[in-house]
Design a protein around this motif. Sequence first.
Motif, mmCIF file in Angstrom:
data_model
loop_
_atom_site.group_PDB
_atom_site.id
_atom_site.type_symbol
_atom_site.label_atom_id
_atom_site.label_comp_id
_atom_site.label_asym_id
_atom_site.label_seq_id
_atom_site.Cartn_x
_atom_site.Cartn_y
_atom_site.Cartn_z
ATOM 1 N N PHE A 1 0.916 -1.400 0.227
ATOM 2 C CA PHE A 1 0.467 -0.242 -0.030
ATOM 3 C C PHE A 1 0.826 1.241 0.185
ATOM 4 N N PRO A 2 1.514 1.583 0.505
ATOM 5 C CA PRO A 2 3.052 2.429 0.533
ATOM 6 C C PRO A 2 3.342 3.021 -0.609
ATOM 7 N N GLU A 3 3.343 2.016 -1.512
ATOM 8 C CA GLU A 3 3.765 2.251 -3.052
ATOM 9 C C GLU A 3 2.777 2.363 -3.679
ATOM 10 N N VAL A 4 1.911 1.992 -3.371
ATOM 11 C CA VAL A 4 0.327 2.715 -4.235
ATOM 12 C C VAL A 4 0.289 4.242 -4.091
ATOM 13 N N PHE A 5 -0.108 4.149 -2.870
ATOM 14 C CA PHE A 5 -0.251 5.977 -2.605
ATOM 15 C C PHE A 5 0.906 7.115 -2.838
ATOM 16 N N ILE A 6 2.120 6.378 -2.643
ATOM 17 C CA ILE A 6 3.384 7.287 -4.180
ATOM 18 C C ILE A 6 2.677 7.420 -5.103
ATOM 19 N N ASN A 7 2.511 6.218 -6.123
ATOM 20 C CA ASN A 7 2.216 6.518 -7.100
ATOM 21 C C ASN A 7 0.513 7.216 -7.575
ATOM 22 N N GLY A 8 -0.490 7.335 -6.264
ATOM 23 C CA GLY A 8 -1.359 8.320 -6.281
ATOM 24 C C GLY A 8 -0.946 9.153 -5.696
ATOM 25 N N VAL B 1 2.044 9.752 -17.170
ATOM 26 C CA VAL B 1 3.274 8.649 -16.496
ATOM 27 C C VAL B 1 2.719 8.412 -15.492
ATOM 28 N N GLY B 2 1.589 9.886 -14.944
ATOM 29 C CA GLY B 2 0.917 8.833 -13.166
ATOM 30 C C GLY B 2 0.219 8.290 -13.498
ATOM 31 N N PHE B 3 -0.729 8.363 -14.541
ATOM 32 C CA PHE B 3 -1.851 7.335 -14.009
ATOM 33 C C PHE B 3 -1.527 5.531 -14.719
ATOM 34 N N VAL B 4 -0.490 5.840 -15.668
ATOM 35 C CA VAL B 4 -0.061 4.980 -15.848
ATOM 36 C C VAL B 4 0.466 4.164 -14.956
ATOM 37 N N LYS B 5 1.301 4.557 -13.834
ATOM 38 C CA LYS B 5 2.200 4.302 -12.927
ATOM 39 C C LYS B 5 0.893 2.982 -11.434
ATOM 40 N N THR B 6 -0.245 4.483 -11.218
ATOM 41 C CA THR B 6 -1.049 4.154 -10.173
ATOM 42 C C THR B 6 -1.444 3.040 -10.667
ATOM 43 N N MET B 7 -2.470 2.896 -12.231
ATOM 44 C CA MET B 7 -2.717 1.812 -12.717
ATOM 45 C C MET B 7 -2.093 0.331 -12.546
ATOM 46 N N PHE B 8 -0.874 0.227 -12.458
ATOM 47 C CA PHE B 8 0.085 -1.443 -12.577
ATOM 48 C C PHE B 8 -0.098 -1.254 -11.512
ATOM 49 N N ILE B 9 0.604 -0.350 -10.533
ATOM 50 C CA ILE B 9 1.021 -0.284 -8.787
ATOM 51 C C ILE B 9 0.068 -1.239 -8.572
ATOM 52 N N LEU B 10 -2.095 -1.158 -8.827
ATOM 53 C CA LEU B 10 -2.821 -1.609 -8.095
ATOM 54 C C LEU B 10 -2.636 -2.981 -8.726
ATOM 55 N N VAL B 11 -2.752 -3.674 -9.772
ATOM 56 C CA VAL B 11 -2.491 -4.520 -10.407
ATOM 57 C C VAL B 11 -1.320 -5.076 -9.693
ATOM 58 N N ALA B 12 -0.359 -4.536 -8.989
ATOM 59 C CA ALA B 12 0.961 -5.542 -8.253
ATOM 60 C C ALA B 12 0.334 -6.372 -7.317
ATOM 61 N N THR B 13 -0.550 -4.973 -6.569
ATOM 62 C CA THR B 13 -0.626 -5.393 -4.871
ATOM 63 C C THR B 13 -1.657 -7.079 -5.334
ATOM 64 N N PHE B 14 -2.510 -7.198 -5.996
ATOM 65 C CA PHE B 14 -3.076 -8.247 -6.009
ATOM 66 C C PHE B 14 -2.340 -9.417 -6.448
ATOM 67 N N MET B 15 -1.134 -8.952 -6.589
ATOM 68 C CA MET B 15 0.274 -10.519 -7.827
ATOM 69 C C MET B 15 0.307 -10.684 -6.498
ATOM 70 N N LEU B 16 0.784 -9.833 -5.754
ATOM 71 C CA LEU B 16 1.703 -10.097 -4.970
ATOM 72 C C LEU B 16 2.064 -11.221 -3.854
ATOM 73 N N ASP B 17 1.243 -11.407 -3.234
ATOM 74 C CA ASP B 17 0.463 -13.122 -2.947
ATOM 75 C C ASP B 17 0.050 -13.941 -3.126
ATOM 76 N N ARG B 18 0.021 -13.834 -4.525
ATOM 77 C CA ARG B 18 -0.581 -14.717 -5.163
ATOM 78 C C ARG B 18 1.126 -15.448 -6.212
ATOM 79 N N VAL B 19 1.312 -14.236 -6.559
ATOM 80 C CA VAL B 19 2.604 -15.145 -7.722
ATOM 81 C C VAL B 19 3.750 -15.071 -6.460
#
Length: 524
Positions: free
Chosen positions: A158-165, A330-348
């Motif tokens: 989440f901290p990285e999500v909010f940095i991107n936000g 740039v900011g929009f793409v960073k934020t979208m992909f960080i949201l994808v990452a949060t759901f993959m961390l505990d799966r992948v």
Amino acid sequence: MTEGKVVEAHKTLGDFDPPKKPKRNKYAFGCAMLASMTSILLGYDIGVMSGAALYIKKDLGVSDVQIEILMGIINLYSLIGSCLAGRTSDWIGRRYTIVFAGVIFFVGALLMGFSPNYSFLMFGRFVAGIGIGYALMIAPVYTAEVSPASSRGFLTSFPEVFINGGILLGYISNYAFSKMTLKLGWRMMLGVGAIPSVILTVGVLAMPESPRWLVMRGRLGEATKVLNKTSDTKEEAQLRLADIKEAAGIPESCNEDVVEVAKQSTGEGVWKELFLYPTPAIRHILIAALGIHFFQQASGVDAVVLYSPRIFEKAGITDDTHKLLATVAVGFVKTMFILVATFMLDRVGRRPLLLSSVGGMVLSLLTLAISLTVIDHSERKLMWAIGLSISMVLAYVATFSIGAGPITWVYSSEIFPLRLRAQGAAAGVVVNRTTSGVISMTFLSLTKAITIGGAFFLYFGIATVGWLFFYLVLPETRGRTLEDMEGSFGTFRAKSNTYKGENGNAPPHHHQQQQLQLGTNLQT
């Protein structure tokens, strides 16, 4: 034993069955959200300065070198906050350290917003930088300590999500205030940053204290209540409490609400254990934590994010409004992909996601360097090269956000043992911010010395070395409890030394294995 009793026993023990995925803990989710909001402060500052710098240069008549220093120096100022945050959080607690970070940044944002000249603006950035240093260190530590193992990767990203936000908000702020007068526009961009810090400071008061800090202070009754709310099951809460008590040197049989804690469990001698006399496992953990922070920043992400308007200008976009719009993308793409990452961390898992991410960054940087070099050496406008450059900037921030961005904070906050966690995380932030400061304060000078294409060839080389480092040094940590983490370290090998059971799950913790064995015995 009757069949009914066996079934009943297995219902109790079923929570520890590795293949079974527990439901998301909403209370832990809320705590992680509130704590991680501190990272908006850094993100907003990074995003807003990329555009505000264009107007500060015109209004105050400063040079490129002064702009470089202005943009990058906050990273070095933040080192003061990061160095103090470890001991502060052990002293007053994780929660009040977050409040403290918000208050300091609030003052810094106001000072920047009312700056009459360059010197005063630098002072405002000094104050804001200290607040950012505190926030960067404490948010991942608090979140890792409050999260159940099943969703720790998700929540500590989440901290990285909010940095991107925050970066996206900063870019939007640039565009929103760009139509104001020259003197007022950039001051509004910087001053508005005080608003998130007020919301954060009020919101954090609704959070509980970290259960691990409470145990370190001997407040077992309060820690038990927090663990019951933030664990997936009551049994898991009991196991987590037992593990934390063991790490803090408190006998497992002790059930009092308040106990005396030995002095060494409150942070004494931590630096000696980390740097002077580390065990092989602690040395490995330290190298992994400092290395992941170094390579995250040394691959040039701050150069791309802070100077994206300059990169787009070199690529062929000359209008200020268009440049700011491109940075919003740039900011929009960073934020979208960080949201994808949060759901993959505990799966992948951390390791595969990190290696894939850095591999994508390497390819993006190489292609960006080639296309910018072609543009630099061409006498006419090459639309394909311009399009490729813009695409590669977006590809780079996307691949960074899906792995290297969030995993750095997740990984470094979860691998240190309890007694070393606050100071170990602080050491990682020091490396992170120092490297970021060097990159952001040298980019413009570097592009003049070796061209903008040459600068990105350099970042490409660093990212390639980083990929090799991650492959050789970093084991998988997904699914392990924080107290069980040291077992993954101590031996450098190319493959992860974390066992994966069925469905890719980590093995059950040793207490869980005992419970599962008990179930087997009951059945027989």
